[in-house]
Design an enzyme around this catalytic site. Structure first.
Site, PDB file in Angstrom:
ATOM      1  N   CYS A   1       3.205  42.499  79.857  1.00  0.00           N
ATOM      2  CA  CYS A   1       4.059  42.388  78.543  1.00  0.00           C
ATOM      3  C   CYS A   1       3.220  43.148  77.462  1.00  0.00           C
ATOM      4  CB  CYS A   1       4.428  40.938  78.060  1.00  0.00           C
ATOM      5  SG  CYS A   1       5.453  40.098  79.284  1.00  0.00           S
ATOM      6  N   ASN A   2       2.569  44.239  77.768  1.00  0.00           N
ATOM      7  CA  ASN A   2       1.976  44.884  76.774  1.00  0.00           C
ATOM      8  C   ASN A   2       1.955  46.383  77.088  1.00  0.00           C
ATOM      9  OD1 ASN A   2      -0.022  46.149  75.102  1.00  0.00           O
ATOM     10  ND2 ASN A   2      -1.545  44.414  75.256  1.00  0.00           N
TER      11      ASN A   2
END
EC number: 2.8.1.9
Length: 846
Positions: free
Chosen positions: A423-424
């Site tokens: 999630c980055n």
């Protein structure tokens, strides 16, 4: 080779770790802590603490005793039980602020369902100002190395016309200007409010960004605040940071601090908070109001007066007060077990530092590095680097090994890691060199966040992350590093002596002495160098995937069905037959039953490898399913559902591959038998005969969906014995390096792939190109290839885990973990039967 092996063994001794870093544990034996508080992870190497850490047993026991002794009511009431809840919750707020070295006079704690909910609350309530009449509007600025949930704020601001300004980490200080603004004058003029968002610690690489950015942005000394007029506020995303590091909000007074408590304590999940600096709390506005947030309102008129405190205004409805109460015990337990967050920081950083040292020094036999580590720091200082190590593994040719292969093999060793982009996306793109255009092309190629498409055109879409928690041990490092060397290093192993020498790791090991604090060693950054050494030739065989064309074959050429298997109980042992009738869902009774745990979740060999020792057999004449297992008396249940329902009529629902299926409980007697054998509570359930589940594969292009049993994907799975034989050859070639591991028997390999139909083909993997086939007089269509996971690494006769055949399959098929094809019958006669020895005719793709 032997010298290198001994050298590596010395490197993995605890004394070597203590030479590199002296801070370990909390004054007690770390293994005793594990045995007492975390006995459930015995046999597991848990390395995903950045995902969630683990809770200790005593924390849950103390919480249970608390709620067993006390009556806690709804805090919105005023009776004694409600006042107890209210007062306890308020005490917990104080404990939270105390943990971050601040007070209720400086900050307010707004409870949310997690860090993401805290960020959304801020996005919805911040007084964004749009530009008009030449006046600039608010800016949403954030580091590109931010979690998705931070970047997602722009989903709220963009429709409002608020300008989004992504900022690279390099920009913040390189474009700084040393001219702090006058805060008092800024407040008088009510300047436009802006937010700068940055992570205290990158959840991708573990880099810790300076907490001094807080005051630097607020005083407009740092970019982008130094370039844009207005009032600058700081959102400090502390979710990843606070799990293993102390945060002092008195020294670094960020305006908004979102956190999730499971990152710190492991329990409770679904509870977070937004810490708001009281000085800016009145800026926040909200539209919706729920129970407990109103001082007064009218139902028949648009009249509403919010409560005065920021907490009461923003905590809509009844808070999750039991979860909040559990935090009191979480803080007590954490302090009792560790002493302080500083000790946790030193302990976890030491493990990450040591793992970095060893992993970065590993070399293949040709001198090529084993890992490409993604980091901005040199793992020298716990104030700049957290307990996270992000990397991709490389083969001896310098090619990246897909993270799915690493994850599958790690699972075989019960090593729990995290893979993907975490999630980055910003950090992932930066470290992996993925351009915006390439990211869009990856999406078009079918890759989405969280899937297992790890390589596209040989380029990685993500990486592997390991992370440590306060209960992590040196043995976790050993298990992980041994796993990497065993599974991914072309032997003999070589070590980078210069790197080890610079990092002050003793090789060979010197006599250990009492631990004294040592200066942090120097280490180079991302390891991407390549030595110009020759590389060994790739494994080849009769047919090399993607390089050698398959021999010509005439459409319709005949083959033979050599073996026929059914699996009455999903994930349990096979039942081989020579002849078997077909039903509407596939082979009659195939995968009609399955085991579930006490929560109704399907059990599989991935988590319970001993399921392969449960041997079902079916007698069609007596209509009985008999179940055998080592050390247990045989137990039987009837095949006829009518008789079975006299045992138990309890219907239940479970999930198989995301599909909700309706099932029937098979009774307490068989459940007790299975629970005794597995050593944990479980139940046997059977697919309800009145329930229809459609097969997704092959149902497009005008084809009507086929009915499915409790099988994962399709009615039948077929493998080619010739393909198995070729894979056996590849494994045999690798085993020259495997220190006497016994050769794989072809029948053992066949059992590992758990097929229904085994055929004798002519060319390996020719079945991949078939459109349909006829077995005897029954016609089938090919609906797709079977993707493989770590389950094929389980010996079906013993339940033990092995690297093969997963490793050789992945290497031979260039990272494509497919083996065998799924089938569905085209048409079915009432008397359809399959028999071993039947002739098979196929048609191939043109």
């Amino acid at each position: 080779m032997e010298a290198q092996s001994l050298e590596f063994k010395r490197l993995l001794r605890f004394e070597s770790f203590r030479e590199a870093w002296c801070h370990y544990g909390y004054g007690t034996d770390q293994q005793e802590l594990i045995q007492k508080e975390f006995h459930r992870i015995k046999g597991i190497t848990y390395l995903d603490h950045a995902g969630t850490t683990l809770f200790p047993d005593s924390q849950i026991k103390e919480f249970y005793q608390d709620i067993s002794r006390n009556v806690y009511g709804n805090p919105h009431s005023h009776n004694p039980s409600s006042r107890l809840t209210h007062d306890t919750v308020e005490h917990v707020r104080y404990r939270i602020l105390e943990h971050f070295n601040t007070s209720p006079e400086e900050y307010s704690v707004i409870f949310t369902s997690g860090c993401t909910a805290a960020l959304k609350l801020l996005a919805d309530s911040f007084p964004w100002r749009t530009g008009s009449d030449g006046e600039p509007g608010s800016l949403l600025t954030y580091l590109t190395d931010n979690h998705t949930s931070v970047v997602g704020i722009r989903g709220v601001t963009a429709p409002l016309g608020v300008i989004t300004l992504p900022v690279t980490p390099k920009d913040v200080e390189s474009r700084a200007k040393n001219h702090p603004q006058n805060d008092a004058e800024a407040k008088k003029s009510e300047p436009t409010p802006h937010i700068f968002c940055y992570p205290a610690q990158s959840n991708f690489s573990g880099r810790k960004y300076p907490l001094s950015y807080v005051r630097g942005i607020q005083s407009r000394c740092l970019y982008p605040a130094c370039d844009y007029e207005g009032r600058w506020l700081v959102l400090l995303d502390a979710a990843s940071f606070v799990g293993c590091s102390p945060l002092d909000l008195r020294e670094h007074p960020a305006d908004f601090v979102p956190i999730s408590f499971y990152k710190i304590f492991g329990f409770p999940t679904g509870l977070g908070a937004l810490l708001v600096r009281n000085e800016v709390a009145d800026m926040l506005r909200k539209g919706y109001f729920g129970g407990g947030t109103a001082a007064a309102y009218l139902a028949g008129e648009n009249y509403f007066v919010p409560r005065s405190s920021v907490i009461s205004r923003f905590e809509d409805g009844t808070v999750s007060f039991f979860d909040i109460i559990s935090l009191h015990h979480a803080f007590d337990t954490l302090h009792r077990l560790t002493g302080s967050m500083v000790k946790i920081q030193n302990h976890t950083f030491g493990l990450a530092h040591y793992t970095y040292i060893v992993l970065s020094s590993l070399r293949h036999n040709n001198g090529e590095p084993v890992a490409q580590i993604y980091c901005d720091t040199e793992f020298q200082d716990p104030s700049t680097q957290g307990a996270i190590l992000n990397f991709n593994l490389l083969d001896s040719h310098g090619n990246i090994i897909g993270y799915s292969q690493v994850d599958n093999l790690a699972s075989l060793f019960n090593i729990h890691v995290r893979t993907g982009c975490f999630c980055n996306t910003g950090a992932c793109q930066m470290f992996l060199g993925i351009s915006n255009d390439q990211a869009k092309k990856n999406l078009q190629a079918g890759h989405v966040c969280g899937d297992n498409i790890d390589l596209i055109d040989g380029r990685p879409t993500g990486s592997v992350r390991i992370s440590f928690g306060y209960m992590s041990t040196f043995e976790d490092c050993q298990e992980f590093l041994n796993f990497v060397v065993k599974c991914f290093v072309d032997k003999p192993l070589r070590l980078d002596q210069e790197r080890l020498a610079r990092l002050k790791v003793p090789v060979p090991l010197k006599d250990s002495s009492p631990c004294q604090p040592t200066a942090m060693p120097n280490a180079p950054l991302v390891h991407q160098e390549r030595e110009q050494n020759s590389s060994p030739a790739p494994i080849t065989g009769a047919y090399t995937e993607g390089t050698v064309s398959k021999p010509d074959q005439k459409a319709g050429e005949a083959y033979t069905l050599t073996n026929l298997f059914i699996y009455p109980i999903k994930s349990c042992a096979a039942f081989e037959v020579t002849e078997w009738p077909l039903g509407p869902r596939g082979l009659l009774y195939d995968r009609e039953w399955m085991l579930v745990n006490e929560n109704g979740v399907c059990l599989s060999q991935k988590r319970e490898p001993r399921l392969c020792l449960i041997q079902p057999s079916i007698c069609l004449a007596t209509k009985v399913l008999s179940i055998h297992a080592p050390g247990m008396d045989t137990i039987s249940i009837p095949l006829e559902m009518g008789e079975e329902k006299t045992v138990s009529t309890m219907a239940c629902q479970s999930k198989v591959c995301g599909d909700r299926v309706q099932t029937v409980n098979c009774g307490e007697k068989i459940s007790a038998w299975l629970s005794e054998f597995l050593g944990k509570p479980c139940r046997l359930i059977r697919q309800n005969p009145d329930f229809t589940r459609d097969m997704k594969m092959g149902s497009g292009q005008g084809n009507s969906p086929s009915a499915l049993s409790l099988a994962n994907e399709a009615q039948y799975l077929m493998i080619n014995k010739t393909s198995v034989s070729l894979l056996q050859d590849q494994i045999s070639k690798r085993q020259d390096e495997s220190n006497g591991v016994k050769p794989f028997d072809i029948q053992e390999l066949i059992h590992r792939f758990r097929a229904n139909l085994v055929i004798s083909g002519i060319t390996p993997f020719e079945e991949d190109d078939w459109l349909d086939l006829t077995v005897g007089s029954t016609e089938f269509k090919v609906v797709g290839k079977c993707g493989r996971c770590q389950m094929i690494g389980i010996d079906q006769s013993t339940g033990t885990r092995t690297l093969e055949p997963l490793r050789s399959l992945s290497e031979f098929r260039n990272g494509k973990l497919t083996f065998g094809v799924y089938l569905a019958h085209k048409s079915l006669k009432n008397s359809s039967v399959l028999s071993a020895g039947s002739l098979i005719r196929s048609s191939m793709l043109k």
